[in-house]
Design a protein around this motif. Structure first.
Motif, short mmCIF file in Angstrom:
data_model
loop_
_atom_site.label_atom_id
_atom_site.label_comp_id
_atom_site.label_asym_id
_atom_site.label_seq_id
_atom_site.Cartn_x
_atom_site.Cartn_y
_atom_site.Cartn_z
N SER A 9 46.90 52.67 46.53
CA SER A 9 48.36 52.64 46.59
C SER A 9 48.92 53.97 47.06
CB SER A 9 48.93 52.29 45.19
OG SER A 9 50.31 52.52 45.14
N ARG B 71 49.23 45.00 34.22
CA ARG B 71 48.55 46.29 34.10
C ARG B 71 47.05 46.11 34.27
NH1 ARG B 71 49.47 47.94 27.91
NH2 ARG B 71 48.31 49.77 28.59
N ASN C 35 52.88 45.75 46.00
CA ASN C 35 54.13 46.28 45.43
C ASN C 35 54.44 47.70 45.90
OD1 ASN C 35 54.56 43.91 44.03
ND2 ASN C 35 53.48 44.62 42.18
N GLU D 111 47.96 43.24 43.23
CA GLU D 111 49.41 43.32 43.37
C GLU D 111 49.91 44.75 43.56
OE1 GLU D 111 51.72 41.14 40.56
OE2 GLU D 111 50.65 39.27 40.95
N ILE D 112 49.20 45.71 42.99
CA ILE D 112 49.68 47.08 43.11
C ILE D 112 49.79 47.49 44.58
CG2 ILE D 112 47.47 48.31 42.97
CD1 ILE D 112 48.78 50.34 41.17
N GLU E 43 56.06 46.22 33.57
CA GLU E 43 54.73 45.70 33.86
C GLU E 43 54.38 44.57 32.90
OE1 GLU E 43 52.24 49.19 33.25
OE2 GLU E 43 51.95 48.61 31.17
N GLY F 67 54.21 43.40 38.02
CA GLY F 67 52.78 43.09 38.15
C GLY F 67 52.07 43.38 36.84
N ASN G 274 53.86 48.43 40.07
CA ASN G 274 53.75 47.21 39.25
C ASN G 274 54.85 47.13 38.19
OD1 ASN G 274 51.65 46.21 40.70
ND2 ASN G 274 50.14 46.18 39.03
N GLY H 40 46.12 42.63 38.85
CA GLY H 40 46.86 43.89 38.88
C GLY H 40 46.43 44.76 40.05
#
Lengths: 256, 256, 256, 256, 256, 256, 256, 256
Positions: free
Chosen positions: F239, F228, F205, F201-202, F190, F226, F221, F198
């Motif tokens: 997620s 944190r 991802n 992107e989480i 990360e 990605g 991540n 973050g």
């Protein structure tokens, strides 16, 4: 004397200061001699500054002098800083002043806080905050006790226009930035001892390493591969003073 | 800057002070707030005093305030000591002053040394020296690192007209004296928290416990079974001042 | 018997010797058999030499013989050194002499000091001092207890015309020099066991590795990748004698 | 040089000596200064004696001098023993001789073995052997590494006409005898420091504590509650010489 | 029952066997199931074989079955080995036999020794012996307790025509050979679990890896990168049998 | 109340569930917030799912809020998940909801199990099961106590159509797959903190990283590099919900 | 070979045996030589018996022989048990037989299980079950790994008509019973070594110590204060045989 | 998503709750099943209650069921509490209900907080506050991380009309009160296992032990010497309910 009032007095006044420090001009990591000298000069200059120190006490390796003989040496160039802070020192040979290590560290700390800098001990910088163009914009903090106790607890964050890495030999903030960002910062590691050269290079190496991040003290020599110096502290104090001046300049430039 | 001169400057000046402290008027064990306040007042009174501290840094439990919130509370009675030492404090409620824990500890230390007391850190009092009639006449010292590193190395000794146990909750010197001499000293252990009563008793309990040995700070309540107080430090400071005064009186009486 | 005189006798005479050793002809790191044999021959040759040993006791791995059976084997070529030092040995088979490991190590040490070498135990070489052209010019020393106790305390330094790495398998000084200087020294690591070859190569590998730094004993095979030999000590003793001779030659050359 | 011959040379010659020592006149536990001086005088007197030492190296706390300053003090009464063993010492003040701690310990050891005493290091006395009327008749031994490595392995035993406890402050053998037999031996623990008195009492306390068991060195003061002395070693050496003489007398009496 | 006779009986008979094993046909490192099965078949074939086991007890990971449920599974192909050794097993499903893990390991061990193999426990192979053309010619051994106890003691060595690495997942001997010799041996590390494939590959991977060194059991899959299998042990037993047969062939070829 | 019936009730019902879980649709590693939210949605969707958690308790780093202040922040996008699970939250500023960390974690867990997911705590995924084309087909499990206690015990295995790595910052399953298989999975680690990015992107991802293996929460991540986010948990919950949906789709596609 | 079938085969067959052992005739704590010999004779007598062993492997201190020399001594009286179990032994002197320690322990274990006793390793007896009149009625068991890993997990319990404490020097079950019940059992601790007497008393001390609890092996001498014996094992084996006979008698008496 | 707002949201809302809890009706120490059930019923009754838990997670030993098999047993008498809290349970035999341990602990916790109780984790009760007549009037709290990290930091205090010790087997609060006050409270320690009796006595032992201090759960049996029960939790839940009722009664009586 009521215990609950004591509890409230302590918790409320601390939390007020801590949250007030969640938006800073300068965040310094490490309350060793360089970091506290930098804090002193920044605070004197009315800049909003806080120092975050991992350990319970401040001062880093200065308490133990050389080999637990608690004395330090300072050369002529830095004698003026001792004088300004009110630390007594005795000339040993021409150009070599000896000071009491404990007096030095406690007095620097006392003067740094009374000048207006905040010191938060027992807090570790686990990481940095980052924004567009890999600019460092703050610190990710946690109680040091959390990792010492092997607990799994998330950190909180504070924003700062500038961050100063004053973590000594380990150059911890620069190492994090080197590993976890795209800034291209590299930590070379300090070289073997050569006091004369080390004391000179530490001043040159005190500078901005990437947008938003400056480095001072032994961390400066660690980042740029300068030699170590041992228990002579003049360069450390001058580096702290220089980084304060650099930071003040940068802040002035970024002001509208 | 020559490394060998630095080595000599540090080692020689330390060793001179250490050997000079091998014959003292007062030897204080523990550089917490009580011990350093006592050192300050004794040194101001021109009495030859040294403080021996086990840890690398001074200050004991004061750095962390209450629960790592680095603030402390001092009541009105002790505000005068803060003023004399130059420690700022803000009134929280009537009679309750809040001070910055780091400013407090560093300033007490800085003032204690500049008043003339010597502080030797990283030295542990392993035992006491004793003479006829079980009079305590000095300290048996060793580098703290020796026991931390599990090494088997003999100690050295310093002589002192009086010894002050300022080691806090553990009352370490009194425990040694209780176990290894015939003085009859007993350590009761501190009681549960009652700030009001604890702050009063700590002053009463600050006294000579056997010929040559006085006790101050939390060690006083630990020896005589007084209650603990938490992060309020007025009684601690007043106890340090009182033990200095008691020691000065005792020294005057024993002078020819 | 006065404890304070004892304190002064010990501290003053030690500190005088230590500071006297801050300028040396030869500084040996490691008081194992090679280092002490080297110290013996250098001192016999009136060269100013001191040995710095990390542990409380000297002797390294020699005390335990092979697998805690405290006997060692020495071959014919090195029997002369045993004779010169006064260590008894019994022939087991032709060419194989068995000696008592404890007698061997204690006698080497006793003779080394009575010949005039100084041994400072409990001191670690944390780093080297360096000057122009990457010449090694001394040692950066600290109490071993400092790192064993996980304390953060700065080192001091001593200057020496030559440094000998006699630290055994780890070749600690050479590893530091390899990592922290530009000398190009590389530590290959010792190879698997082949006593015959190892005993030969250790003599060849005993030499100067970079300006100011020589290597002896198992450190020599570790630096140049020679095989290990086990509990046969002839090569170790001969290597110590050879490095003393090399150092003496180098010193003579550098004299005006 | 053949590795297998080296293996056999070491293992066979050690095992022969160890098994030869399974029937002794005197078994000494602890190769500190007192134990080795006792071993030296007993061996000189042609008495079959072996010393069992728990650590890898001999010498106990003597290596580190006082506070890691590796010098020791010996008073006039014991100067003769230094002379006999060939240890140099310099007078500091009248009646106070300073010796190099490393030279002292290594020379005592070297002389002890060359006089004919066997020293087995890395062996711990876990227990004693006992017979009718609670007479101590030998030692129960194990590799020290067994308990250091937390292994569960049974010990072996050796028989000895007399056992000497030379284990220092802990008086380990006497503590075992106190806990696991009906001899009535009690270990009082040493008292606080008083060098003058301690040096005198250590000689008086050097004696037989129960049938078959004698005590020497700091173990003597620990058993009978004498004061500690610090880094002055005259009493230790004299105690070692006295216990050797007592043991020799006892052996003569029990001979047919 | 005389303790000294017991001491002699144990020490003499052990040392005789150990020294007798200083020249072997086959030295096996690791007394897990593969190593002990190999030892059993080699001893049955009248080959002089000894097993060196690091731990106090033999059996490696077999005692705990799967997840501390002390049962193991063996497939049909290896049922014959169980039968030959006298280990009972119950069919769970067709082709899957369940055995008691403790019965299995203790019976293999019992049969291995009664067939004539020697097992030396508590001995670690620190290194190998090597000769011309990087041929492995023996083992460098030390008490495991030495490294567990962090002692610095030299090893001894035994010679062997062949060495078998039966150290399981770590493939310790092969790793040493890979790091410290020029043989070109590489340890790939085992792959994720696939019982079917792992059980097949372990047989193929059981072979000579360089002159003088063979590999068996999980060490074989670790060296050549085969998958792990979990608590099914048929391949392990078959691998042990195969390596015994390979070793016997190699020995026959090298005989004059 | 009969203890033996209690024993049987507990052991039998646990073992029945564990063996029933040896063939799963989805095996989730890690019972942190993402893993438990995924388990909740999968179970709601009648998919056979089990969560394997290394620690004694579930919840990962959520219990401690930020810096041991046990509160968490959730943004508007994820408020719906809190509502569905019945976790109360108070708006702090527009778009920032504060919830009690302990209420959050305990309620997610309670709802996850009552929806039908099984949680097995104290079990570590040591490895994965693998088949043709490097498809991940299950987990290799062991009691966490086995490695905590340094025991050498083999694992067991469970088969699962899909595996979800929900192990947080360490992305443990992906790291194992990266090291021990040929799938080409790489764990980037990360990046420094940037909550806004973050959190976005989480979600991106959260996906399948190789056949049979999906990743969720901070592990997502960590795998793809990605940034944190700190103590804001909206992305984590979303997620977990997304990976459940992805897994359900994949299962539907592979159904005949 | 399917991993899931392997998992089921192992877990189901273990759990069946464990739950079957939740109601026993005799529960033995400790799989050392005495406990396994007792298990062997009880199983031969068709009594339902299980042994619970704390460690991964069985055998206790027998593996290491004396001082890691893995041989044991057995006297004539116990030679018959070696013969019955099939353990070879060689006469050293008249009346002293030497056996291979590893062969002895593995063969006893192998024979014990094949006779029908169950051994459950990795399980600790945390406590006992108790009923009216302080009768011991079973064991409170937990995975040893739970306490080794410092986890807080509740135990389960098994019922047994009789419990045998075969835990060696510590007499762990008797210590628990002494501390946590009203039975009046007292553990005296074993005395110093006297092999002759110890071997005799161990047989006498093998008996019932309170209703439902018997003691065997070194635990018997520890409870009643008999001397220790060292690496001679005849008394241990005879004690195991005797306790089996006592237990069988007690069971017969309590049968309807 | 702004990190500084997240920081403020978390710190401010936590600190507000913590300071609000500095004056309580009931302070419960320990968030195990008894403590949380007590918290649930007190909160339902509108009483101001907070629970202080030393660990990061709540639930104590309940997570691991029996022997890491995560199921618990509850008898008929307590089935009603499960029903009220919404925890599912299956009848195993008549009168024995089996529940999922993780569902049980998470659901109790979730319901306790949503009923209005506050839970503060990571806080240890170091001591109690005390007033006239030895009445317990509050708790002395510190971050658990402080002692886990071996830091020396002072605690803070909260006032509470009543304190409940729900700390399980250790009865930590009662032990402190026993050692540091004059209340005469004695902790007997729990007895060996007898589920039937233990389940009955735990209800009787749930009561006030001195003015201001009540005890519940296993702490109740520990204080009064009742037997332990193992993994059956009915008595624990009923004890938590009873102590809530007792506390409510006491509060009503003390109201004006």
């Amino acid at each position: 004397m009521d215990e609950v009032i004591i509890t409230k007095a302590i918790a409320e006044s601390y939390m007020k200061d801590l949250l007030d420090s969640s938006e800073l001009d300068v965040a310094i990591v490490g309350a060793g001699p360089s970091g506290m000298v930098a804090g002193y000069y920044l605070a004197k200059d009315k800049i909003k500054v806080a120092i975050f120190e991992r350990k319970l006490s401040v001062g880093g390796g200065m308490w133990g002098g050389g080999m637990m003989f608690n004395r330090i040496v300072v050369q002529s160039e830095a004698k003026g800083i001792l004088n300004e802070l009110g630390i007594s020192a005795r000339q040993f040979e021409k150009g070599y002043y000896v000071a009491d290590a404990i007096e030095a560290v406690s007095t620097i700390c006392s003067r740094c806080i009374s000048a207006g800098a905040k010191i938060f001990n027992l807090l570790s910088a686990e990481d940095v905050m980052i924004r567009e163009n890999d600019r460092i914009t703050g610190l990710v903090l946690n109680w040091s006790a959390v990792s010492l106790a092997n607990l799994h607890v998330d950190p909180l964050a504070v924003r700062s226009k500038l961050v100063i890495d004053a973590t000594g030999h380990d150059a911890e903030v620069c190492r994090i930035v080197s590993r976890k960002t795209g800034t291209g910062v590299v930590v070379c590691g300090e070289k073997s001892m050569w006091a004369e050269v080390g004391e000179k290079e530490i001043i040159d190496n005190t500078k901005q390493v990437c947008p938003g991040l400056l480095v001072t003290g032994m961390a400066a020599n660690a980042v740029f591969g300068g030699p170590r110096m041992g228990a002579i502290f003049g360069g450390m104090l001058l580096s702290g003073k220089k980084v304060a001046s650099l930071a003040a300049d940068l802040l002035r430039k970024t002001k509208p």
